[in-house]
Design an enzyme around this catalytic site. Structure first.
Site, mmCIF file in Angstrom:
data_model
loop_
_atom_site.group_PDB
_atom_site.id
_atom_site.type_symbol
_atom_site.label_atom_id
_atom_site.label_comp_id
_atom_site.label_asym_id
_atom_site.label_seq_id
_atom_site.Cartn_x
_atom_site.Cartn_y
_atom_site.Cartn_z
ATOM 1 N N GLU A 31 0.829 -1.194 0.000
ATOM 2 C CA GLU A 31 0.000 0.000 0.000
ATOM 3 C C GLU A 31 0.870 1.252 0.000
ATOM 4 O O GLU A 31 1.952 1.262 0.591
ATOM 5 C CB GLU A 31 -0.944 -0.029 1.208
ATOM 6 C CG GLU A 31 -1.955 -1.159 1.046
ATOM 7 C CD GLU A 31 -2.966 -1.274 2.169
ATOM 8 O OE1 GLU A 31 -2.726 -0.715 3.250
ATOM 9 O OE2 GLU A 31 -3.986 -1.930 1.945
ATOM 10 N N CYS A 36 3.433 8.607 0.393
ATOM 11 C CA CYS A 36 3.974 7.742 1.442
ATOM 12 C C CYS A 36 4.099 6.339 0.845
ATOM 13 O O CYS A 36 3.113 5.802 0.337
ATOM 14 C CB CYS A 36 3.010 7.753 2.633
ATOM 15 S SG CYS A 36 3.421 6.561 3.903
ATOM 16 N N CYS A 74 6.007 -6.337 8.137
ATOM 17 C CA CYS A 74 7.108 -5.761 8.895
ATOM 18 C C CYS A 74 7.463 -6.711 10.036
ATOM 19 O O CYS A 74 6.583 -7.331 10.631
ATOM 20 C CB CYS A 74 6.724 -4.400 9.461
ATOM 21 S SG CYS A 74 8.091 -3.608 10.348
ATOM 22 N N CYS A 90 5.519 -3.498 16.199
ATOM 23 C CA CYS A 90 5.094 -2.431 17.115
ATOM 24 C C CYS A 90 3.623 -2.675 17.458
ATOM 25 O O CYS A 90 2.817 -2.981 16.563
ATOM 26 C CB CYS A 90 5.280 -1.065 16.476
ATOM 27 S SG CYS A 90 6.993 -0.736 16.032
ATOM 28 N N CYS A 121 0.554 -0.855 15.633
ATOM 29 C CA CYS A 121 0.644 -0.740 14.175
ATOM 30 C C CYS A 121 0.057 -1.966 13.482
ATOM 31 O O CYS A 121 0.459 -3.095 13.750
ATOM 32 C CB CYS A 121 2.109 -0.565 13.798
ATOM 33 S SG CYS A 121 2.403 -0.660 12.030
ATOM 34 N N GLY A 167 6.419 -1.458 6.520
ATOM 35 C CA GLY A 167 7.807 -1.887 6.646
ATOM 36 C C GLY A 167 8.703 -0.905 7.364
ATOM 37 O O GLY A 167 8.373 0.276 7.519
ATOM 38 N N GLU A 168 9.821 -1.422 7.830
ATOM 39 C CA GLU A 168 10.871 -0.603 8.455
ATOM 40 C C GLU A 168 11.927 -0.364 7.373
ATOM 41 O O GLU A 168 12.670 -1.271 6.993
ATOM 42 C CB GLU A 168 11.446 -1.375 9.655
ATOM 43 C CG GLU A 168 12.827 -0.975 10.100
ATOM 44 C CD GLU A 168 12.980 0.482 10.529
ATOM 45 O OE1 GLU A 168 12.354 0.889 11.506
ATOM 46 O OE2 GLU A 168 13.740 1.215 9.856
ATOM 47 N N SER A 209 11.698 7.025 7.791
ATOM 48 C CA SER A 209 11.315 6.952 9.208
ATOM 49 C C SER A 209 11.694 5.588 9.772
ATOM 50 O O SER A 209 11.309 4.555 9.227
ATOM 51 C CB SER A 209 9.799 7.161 9.317
ATOM 52 O OG SER A 209 9.394 6.938 10.642
ATOM 53 N N SER A 269 10.945 7.133 15.077
ATOM 54 C CA SER A 269 9.661 6.913 15.724
ATOM 55 C C SER A 269 9.932 6.632 17.207
ATOM 56 O O SER A 269 10.269 5.520 17.571
ATOM 57 C CB SER A 269 9.026 5.697 15.030
ATOM 58 O OG SER A 269 7.663 5.688 15.207
ATOM 59 N N LEU A 270 9.826 7.650 18.028
ATOM 60 C CA LEU A 270 10.257 7.547 19.434
ATOM 61 C C LEU A 270 9.150 6.945 20.311
ATOM 62 O O LEU A 270 9.326 5.904 20.928
ATOM 63 C CB LEU A 270 10.660 8.934 19.931
ATOM 64 C CG LEU A 270 11.357 8.975 21.275
ATOM 65 C CD1 LEU A 270 12.748 8.376 21.195
ATOM 66 C CD2 LEU A 270 11.416 10.404 21.824
ATOM 67 N N ASN A 271 8.067 7.647 20.432
ATOM 68 C CA ASN A 271 6.812 7.123 21.007
ATOM 69 C C ASN A 271 6.801 6.799 22.491
ATOM 70 O O ASN A 271 5.759 6.367 23.009
ATOM 71 C CB ASN A 271 6.343 5.868 20.251
ATOM 72 C CG ASN A 271 6.197 6.139 18.778
ATOM 73 O OD1 ASN A 271 5.915 7.261 18.384
ATOM 74 N ND2 ASN A 271 6.412 5.137 17.954
ATOM 75 N N ASN A 310 -4.402 6.814 15.404
ATOM 76 C CA ASN A 310 -5.605 6.547 14.594
ATOM 77 C C ASN A 310 -6.219 5.244 15.073
ATOM 78 O O ASN A 310 -5.644 4.186 14.823
ATOM 79 C CB ASN A 310 -5.215 6.386 13.133
ATOM 80 C CG ASN A 310 -4.495 7.604 12.634
ATOM 81 O OD1 ASN A 310 -5.046 8.689 12.636
ATOM 82 N ND2 ASN A 310 -3.241 7.436 12.265
HETATM 83 S S1 SF4 Z 1 8.445 -0.400 12.272
HETATM 84 FE FE1 SF4 Z 1 6.794 0.854 11.384
HETATM 85 S S2 SF4 Z 1 5.702 -0.551 9.981
HETATM 86 FE FE2 SF4 Z 1 6.980 -1.821 11.326
HETATM 87 S S3 SF4 Z 1 5.609 -2.441 12.993
HETATM 88 FE FE3 SF4 Z 1 6.715 -0.589 13.691
HETATM 89 S S4 SF4 Z 1 5.375 1.138 13.104
HETATM 90 FE FE4 SF4 Z 1 4.672 -0.662 11.965
#
Ligand code: SF4
Length: 343
Positions: free
Chosen positions: A90, A103, A110, A114, A117, A159-160, A191, A214-216, A290
């Site tokens: 996608e 994007c 992946c 996470c 996700c 994906g990463e 990212s 992506s810290l979070n 989301n």
């Molecule tokens: S790295 Fe990105 S795509 Fe992979 S699980 Fe984490 S948030 Fe989702």
């Protein structure tokens, strides 16, 4: 037959030489594939007819096919694309008043799992090739009639990206090549969830995209719970890599921070986040989660709290902005990309 979409000029030259064809035509083919985005050799009018015929017989130039389009009320379009190597990925088109952002995905599924996700819930299927990454860009450009119009490109789809480092960097080189897509490197952002060795490798590249991390979370305990990669590269190590990166490259990093109610949005979190960013060249992008009811056990904080968090960070001199979701009802928003088949 080998699919040559995704090859750079050198590789195209090698192919032509192998078939005893004049190698100097490689740069013309390259321009048709990436600058003009025409994939059928029959259209390549500046090449001799005999060469076009040979290419039609001996090679394939397949950027993948658009197999689905879902449009949200804000104009965001989520594309389902079937790449040459199989599966469905996608990619998302977002149109703002003053800019367009695409994007794209770097993997099918992946491996990083996470917890907030949907892509992570698919598990890892495979890496995408450079051509499968570039094909998403080219197909959406053509579909939206973007022509030569510049756009921003973010590797924040499935994906990463730094787990598929070589393919992403190979695609990046074609994207920024003036004879290829001709994008400014500053328009491209990768990212990562925090793959420390890959961040270090990226810092040493002669040319690189912008980096977002992506810290979070602000404690190892919380980050491990929502991002298992933190067990391998805990916060202290990640922040050190970020510091090194900004020092070596002189470039600012963006910290993405997905806001999860009851998880990472307490006053203590803001205090720690401000502390972490104080001596780093970073800006913070706040992303209200989301929700995906029935699939993911998280929800965003209230709108009022989101604004309060941004204001609190600004008050502490942390450059912070909010990225309100786009394309939510098309499931095109951050963390919502996962192919229907897998759902
Ligand atoms: S790295 Fe990105 S795509 Fe992979 S699980 Fe984490 S948030 Fe989702």
């Amino acid at each position: 037959m080998t699919n040559l979409y995704g090859c750079d000029v050198e590789a195209l030259r090698g192919f032509l030489a192998r078939y005893d064809l004049p190698a100097f035509h490689a740069s013309q083919i390259y321009a048709w594939l990436y600058a003009r985005r025409r994939f059928d050799p029959a259209d390549w009018s500046d090449l001799p007819a005999s060469l076009r015929e040979r290419l039609q017989c001996d090679a394939v130039f397949d950027p993948g096919k658009i197999v689905a389009r879902t449009t949200a009320t804000d104009g965001t379009i989520k594309y389902g694309i079937s790449p040459d190597g199989g599966g469905t990925i996608e990619a998302v088109y977002m149109h703002y008043d003053d800019r367009v952002t695409l994007c794209v995905s770097s993997q099918v599924g992946c491996a990083l799992d996470c917890d907030f996700c949907l892509t992570g819930k698919m598990g890892f299927v495979r890496h995408l090739s450079p051509g499968e990454i570039l094909g998403q860009v080219a197909q959406i450009q053509n579909d939206r009639g973007l022509g030569e119009r510049p756009f921003n490109l973010v590797f924040m789809g499935m994906g990463e990206p730094l787990h598929n480092y070589d393919a992403v960097l190979a695609a990046f080189r074609v994207l920024v090549d003036p004879r290829g897509f001709g994008l400014s490197r500053k328009r491209i952002t990768v990212s990562t969830s925090g793959l420390v060795p890959a961040i270090e490798q990226l810092a040493a590249e002669p040319r690189r995209p912008r980096l977002a991390v992506s810290l979070n979370a602000t404690t190892d305990e919380t980050r491990e719970r929502i991002m298992p990669i933190n067990r391998k590269y805990p916060l202290a190590r990640l922040l050190e890599a970020c510091r090194e990166y900004t020092t070596t490259t002189g470039e600012r990093i963006t910290f993405e921070y997905v806001l999860l109610d009851g998880v990472n949005v307490a006053d203590d979190d803001l205090e720690r986040l401000a502390e972490m960013t104080r001596s780093l060249a970073v800006k913070v992008n706040l992303i209200p989660f989301n929700p995906v009811p029935d699939r993911l056990p998280y929800r965003p904080p209230s709108r009022q709290r989101v604004l309060q968090i941004r204001d609190e960070l600004l008050r502490r001199d942390v450059p912070a902005s909010i990225r309100w979701s786009r394309g939510t009802e098309a499931r095109a928003a951050c963390g919502q990309l996962a192919t229907e088949a897998t759902r």
